[in-house]
Structure formats: C-alpha cells, structure tokens
Design a protein around this motif. Structure first.
Motif, short mmCIF file in Angstrom:
data_model
loop_
_atom_site.label_atom_id
_atom_site.label_comp_id
_atom_site.label_asym_id
_atom_site.label_seq_id
_atom_site.Cartn_x
_atom_site.Cartn_y
_atom_site.Cartn_z
N ILE A 159 0.82 -1.22 0.00
CA ILE A 159 0.00 0.00 0.00
C ILE A 159 0.85 1.27 0.00
N TRP A 160 2.11 1.17 0.41
CA TRP A 160 3.04 2.28 0.26
C TRP A 160 3.65 2.10 -1.12
N SER A 161 3.61 3.10 -1.93
CA SER A 161 4.10 2.97 -3.30
C SER A 161 5.62 2.89 -3.32
N LEU A 162 6.13 1.68 -3.53
CA LEU A 162 7.56 1.47 -3.69
C LEU A 162 7.83 1.22 -5.17
N ASP A 163 8.84 1.88 -5.72
CA ASP A 163 9.17 1.61 -7.11
C ASP A 163 9.84 0.24 -7.21
N VAL A 164 10.06 -0.21 -8.40
CA VAL A 164 10.60 -1.54 -8.63
C VAL A 164 11.94 -1.75 -7.92
N LYS A 165 12.78 -0.73 -7.94
CA LYS A 165 14.09 -0.84 -7.29
C LYS A 165 13.99 -0.68 -5.78
N LYS A 166 12.80 -0.32 -5.29
CA LYS A 166 12.55 -0.08 -3.87
C LYS A 166 13.47 1.01 -3.32
N THR A 167 13.60 2.09 -4.11
CA THR A 167 14.40 3.23 -3.68
C THR A 167 13.56 4.51 -3.62
N GLN A 168 12.35 4.45 -4.11
CA GLN A 168 11.42 5.58 -4.05
C GLN A 168 10.18 5.11 -3.29
N VAL A 169 9.74 5.93 -2.33
CA VAL A 169 8.60 5.55 -1.50
C VAL A 169 7.61 6.70 -1.47
N MET A 170 6.33 6.37 -1.62
CA MET A 170 5.27 7.37 -1.52
C MET A 170 4.23 6.84 -0.54
N PRO A 171 4.01 7.57 0.58
CA PRO A 171 3.01 7.09 1.52
C PRO A 171 1.60 7.22 0.95
N PRO A 172 0.72 6.27 1.30
CA PRO A 172 -0.66 6.38 0.84
C PRO A 172 -1.35 7.58 1.50
N LEU A 173 -2.43 8.03 0.92
CA LEU A 173 -3.13 9.22 1.40
C LEU A 173 -3.47 9.15 2.89
N ASN A 174 -3.92 7.99 3.37
CA ASN A 174 -4.35 7.90 4.77
C ASN A 174 -3.18 7.94 5.76
N TYR A 175 -1.95 7.92 5.30
CA TYR A 175 -0.78 8.08 6.17
C TYR A 175 -0.19 9.49 6.09
N ARG A 176 -0.57 10.21 5.07
CA ARG A 176 0.03 11.52 4.84
C ARG A 176 -0.28 12.49 6.00
N ARG A 177 -1.55 12.55 6.42
CA ARG A 177 -1.93 13.51 7.47
C ARG A 177 -1.17 13.25 8.78
N PRO A 178 -1.12 12.01 9.29
CA PRO A 178 -0.35 11.79 10.52
C PRO A 178 1.13 12.15 10.38
N LEU A 179 1.72 11.89 9.21
CA LEU A 179 3.12 12.25 9.00
C LEU A 179 3.31 13.77 8.92
N GLU A 180 2.37 14.44 8.28
CA GLU A 180 2.43 15.90 8.21
C GLU A 180 2.27 16.52 9.60
N GLU A 181 1.44 15.90 10.44
CA GLU A 181 1.27 16.40 11.82
C GLU A 181 2.57 16.23 12.61
N ILE A 182 3.27 15.12 12.40
CA ILE A 182 4.55 14.93 13.08
C ILE A 182 5.54 15.99 12.64
N PHE A 183 5.59 16.29 11.35
CA PHE A 183 6.49 17.33 10.86
C PHE A 183 6.16 18.68 11.52
N SER A 184 4.88 18.96 11.71
CA SER A 184 4.44 20.25 12.26
C SER A 184 4.86 20.47 13.71
N ARG A 185 5.21 19.41 14.41
CA ARG A 185 5.59 19.58 15.82
C ARG A 185 6.91 20.29 15.89
#
Length: 185
Positions: A159-185
């Motif tokens: 569910i986390w978008s990993l490219d074939v080489k597994k060197t690029q990662v994109m969090p799914p939408l439902n994880y973005r908000r909690p991660l953005e909140e952590i950054f905001s602290r």
C-alpha cells in the motif's frame, strides 16, 4: 597514475559510506555476523577497511533531541514506527562532529524522512511529497536538522508505493496527514 588512484579511492569511500548508511542497523550490533569491507584493503589491517555504520538520525550523538517516538496505525494495518530527531546546530559543533553529522549526502541531503524496511534504508532524506500549511515541504536549510525515521513493516509494502528498485517511496493518502502532523511539531 596518481590521479586515477585518488579517483578510485574517492569512489571506494563513497560506496563504503553509502553502504554504512543503508545497512547501519545491521552492522552496528556487536553480535552481528555481517561485516562489510572496502574492496580496497590491506590484508594485514582488515579492521581499518571495515565499513562503519552511520544513521541519518545521529541519535547517539551528544545534543541530538528526540521529539517523537510513536506508532501510527491506520485502519487495520500493522503499525509503522516513527521517531523524530532534531540535530544540534551545525555551527555549534567541532570539525569532527560536523563531518559526522553531514553523513554521505551532507546536511541537506539527509533532512526529512528516512524509510527503513527489514533494517535496511530504502530512502534517506526525502519529504515524501508531504505538505505543511498547504505547501509542499521542500529541501531547505531551515529543515536540515530534522530527521524523521520510519520503520515500514513488509506487510505495508503493497500500500506504500515502492518503485521496482525499492528506492522511491510514496506514503498512501491515509498516512500523509499523521506524517504531516509529526512534521508540524
């Protein structure tokens, strides 16, 4: 030639430093059977060419402050572990600490999120296309002391978008908000 030798040794050091970062959790343990040696070494002094672990969090360095240590659970998925660190101010460090804290990619190169899977770094120093105050978080000297470490369980790989080489990662939408909140602290 001497220039070719210097070039080869520089490449050797870059590879060694990169491997020390990517596999830092595996090689930092005293009881770890895995040893990574530089391809160029003098057989009588193998310890000199042993790759040293380096973590982007620099968590064991004096002056590093942990600002978050929690698990994020979304839906019925396995939790991701998130730990955030603020590094000391660069200009307050001595030369050796500055060199250490820069790591293989420099201060700006490691800012942001580092994603581990199976104790191996997939991505180091990425803002994962996250936003803060409605704007994309981009590399900036303002953020170069922020290091947020995510341990991604293999169960979430699909569910986390990993490219074939597994060197690029994109969090799914439902994880973005909690991660953005952590950054905001």
């Amino acid at each position: 030639s001497n220039d070719m030798y210097k070039h080869w040794m520089r490449l050797n050091d870059l590879v060694k430093d990169h491997l020390g970062m990517v596999f830092n959790k595996l090689i930092e343990k005293d009881d770890n059977p895995i040893k990574i040696y530089s391809p160029i070494r003098i057989e009588s002094q193998p310890e000199k060419y042993l790759t040293s672990p380096w973590s982007p969090s620099c968590k064991d360095m004096e002056g590093v402050k942990k600002f978050v240590d929690e698990k994020i659970i979304v839906d019925d998925n396995d939790p991701i572990s998130v730990r955030g660190y603020i590094l000391p101010k660069y200009d307050e460090l001595d030369r050796l600490d500055r060199e250490y804290i820069e790591g293989p990619e420099g201060m700006n190169g490691h800012q942001g999120f580092t994603i581990y899977r199976n104790n191996r770094i997939l991505v180091s120093g990425d803002w994962l296309s996250l936003e803060h105050n409605g704007r994309s978080i981009k590399r900036s000297t303002r953020f170069n002391r922020i290091r947020i470490i995510i341990d991604l369980p293999t169960s979430l790989e699909n569910i986390w978008s990993l490219d074939v080489k597994k060197t690029q990662v994109m969090p799914p939408l439902n994880y973005r908000r909690p991660l953005e909140e952590i950054f905001s602290r």
